[in-house]
Design a protein around this motif. Structure first.
Motif: not given
Length: 172
Positions: A67-87
């Motif tokens: 809603a704020e208009g981001i165009d990039t998401i940065v993963m800052g946790c080693t666990h989070y890349p496992f949910v990239i398809p969900l993101i």
């Protein structure tokens, strides 16, 4: 492009000196939106990377950022890349996702080469995994998270190195 970036990381990451220094060096003209995604690590550690619980956690984090208009998401946790398809299913293809894992792997290779501890053989060796958590639990998660099996050993942190320290001083 918009100058608005979302960062998903743990509270420990957000409170660390390394995160602060990266923001200081690379995000001077960027508006950063942070979220710790409470419960996401635990969900991933149970092997739930596509279910309703991780989806709800990520929607709660990402919808305000979108809603704020981001165009990039940065993963800052080693666990989070496992949910990239969900993101990606939440953000759509117009939002770029930055996974730092490939850069970390390249830096690991450079350090192994610098200290001459890289496996010199051209053939593929066996995979061995190390975890600071429960080895048996991680062994069960390997097929779910990585699609493979392997040997898992528990490790204990003896001392934390900072960037730039000479690894030759730590022969163990």
């Amino acid at each position: 492009h918009t100058g608005k970036v979302g960062v998903l990381a743990t509270p420990t990451t957000f409170s660390g000196d390394l995160y602060a220094s990266v923001v200081e060096r690379f995000a001077k003209n960027v508006e950063i939106f942070q979220d710790t995604c409470p419960g996401l690590v635990e969900s991933i550690e149970t092997g739930d990377i596509q279910g309703n619980e991780p989806r709800q956690i990520l929607e709660k984090a990402l919808h305000p950022m979108l809603a704020e208009g981001i165009d990039t998401i940065v993963m800052g946790c080693t666990h989070y890349p496992f949910v990239i398809p969900l993101i990606q299913s939440i953000t759509g293809p117009e939002v770029r996702i930055i996974d730092p894992a490939p850069a970390i792997a390249r830096q690991t290779q450079r350090l192994l080469e610098r200290y001459q501890i890289l496996n010199p053989q051209q053939e593929t060796g066996c995979l061995q995994y190390f975890t600071s958590d429960d080895a048996q639990k991680f062994t069960a998660l390997l097929p779910v998270l990585l699609g493979q099996k392997g040997s898992v050993e528990k490790v204990y942190w003896k001392e934390v190195l900072t960037l730039g320290e000479n690894l030759a001083n730590y022969p163990e």
